[in-house]
Design a protein around this motif. Structure first.
Motif, mmCIF file in Angstrom:
data_model
loop_
_atom_site.group_PDB
_atom_site.id
_atom_site.type_symbol
_atom_site.label_atom_id
_atom_site.label_comp_id
_atom_site.label_asym_id
_atom_site.label_seq_id
_atom_site.Cartn_x
_atom_site.Cartn_y
_atom_site.Cartn_z
ATOM 1 N N ILE A 161 -6.173 -1.803 -9.660
ATOM 2 C CA ILE A 161 -7.533 -1.880 -9.120
ATOM 3 C C ILE A 161 -7.569 -2.753 -7.863
ATOM 4 N N THR A 162 -6.871 -3.883 -7.896
ATOM 5 C CA THR A 162 -6.853 -4.800 -6.751
ATOM 6 C C THR A 162 -6.268 -4.136 -5.512
ATOM 7 N N VAL A 163 -5.116 -3.479 -5.673
ATOM 8 C CA VAL A 163 -4.469 -2.833 -4.523
ATOM 9 C C VAL A 163 -5.305 -1.655 -4.034
ATOM 10 N N LYS A 164 -5.853 -0.890 -4.956
ATOM 11 C CA LYS A 164 -6.667 0.267 -4.555
ATOM 12 C C LYS A 164 -7.898 -0.173 -3.754
ATOM 13 N N ILE A 165 -8.645 -1.145 -4.278
ATOM 14 C CA ILE A 165 -9.860 -1.597 -3.601
ATOM 15 C C ILE A 165 -9.541 -2.262 -2.262
ATOM 16 N N SER A 166 -8.520 -3.140 -2.239
ATOM 17 C CA SER A 166 -8.174 -3.794 -0.975
ATOM 18 C C SER A 166 -7.622 -2.789 0.035
ATOM 19 N N PRO A 168 -8.906 7.593 0.089
ATOM 20 C CA PRO A 168 -8.985 8.578 -1.002
ATOM 21 C C PRO A 168 -9.450 9.933 -0.470
ATOM 22 N N ILE A 169 -8.938 10.969 -1.089
ATOM 23 C CA ILE A 169 -9.308 12.338 -0.722
ATOM 24 C C ILE A 169 -9.968 12.974 -1.929
ATOM 25 N N LYS A 170 -11.116 13.598 -1.716
ATOM 26 C CA LYS A 170 -11.841 14.226 -2.818
ATOM 27 C C LYS A 170 -11.000 15.334 -3.446
ATOM 28 N N ARG A 171 -11.149 15.464 -4.754
ATOM 29 C CA ARG A 171 -10.419 16.519 -5.465
ATOM 30 C C ARG A 171 -10.791 17.891 -4.917
ATOM 31 N N PHE A 195 0.827 -1.202 0.000
ATOM 32 C CA PHE A 195 0.000 0.000 0.000
ATOM 33 C C PHE A 195 0.869 1.262 0.000
ATOM 34 N N GLU A 196 1.973 1.219 0.725
ATOM 35 C CA GLU A 196 2.903 2.350 0.703
ATOM 36 C C GLU A 196 3.528 2.498 -0.683
#
Length: 105
Positions: A33-38, A47-50, A10-11
């Motif tokens: 996609i796998t790393v982001k979702i997990s 995640p931070i909103k734009r 993740f880092e």
């Protein structure tokens, strides 16, 4: 600060996104996609909103006034319709992109 050489995936993902904006993690869409979702599921990646991030940027805007020379058309399932006619004054706010996220952006 995220380390691209970390053993923590993740880092490494965060470091990759910082260092290679607009590219898939380790050049793999499936891995990205796998790393982001997990990461989001495990709360290791948040995640931070734009809109929230834009408050921290040194964004510069400049107004641009212009006159529409052609009508603006929209299309629905029922057919096209005129949104605005030609010959009316328009105004736009253009934001300088100081931090492009991809080449030639």
């Amino acid at each position: 600060d995220a380390n691209p050489d970390s053993e923590d995936i993740f880092e490494r993902f965060v470091a990759w996104c910082r260092d290679h904006p607009g590219e898939f993690f380790e050049n793999s869409k499936e891995m990205h996609i796998t790393v982001k979702i997990s990461g989001m599921f495990s709360r290791r990646i948040i995640p931070i909103k734009r809109s929230a991030m834009e408050r921290y940027t040194l964004a510069k805007y400049f107004p641009l006034s212009w006159c529409r020379t052609q009508p603006l058309w929209g299309v629905f399932a029922t057919g096209p319709f005129q949104v605005r006619p030609a010959g009316i004054p328009e105004a736009s706010n253009v934001r300088a992109n100081e931090c492009p996220y991809a080449p030639l952006h």
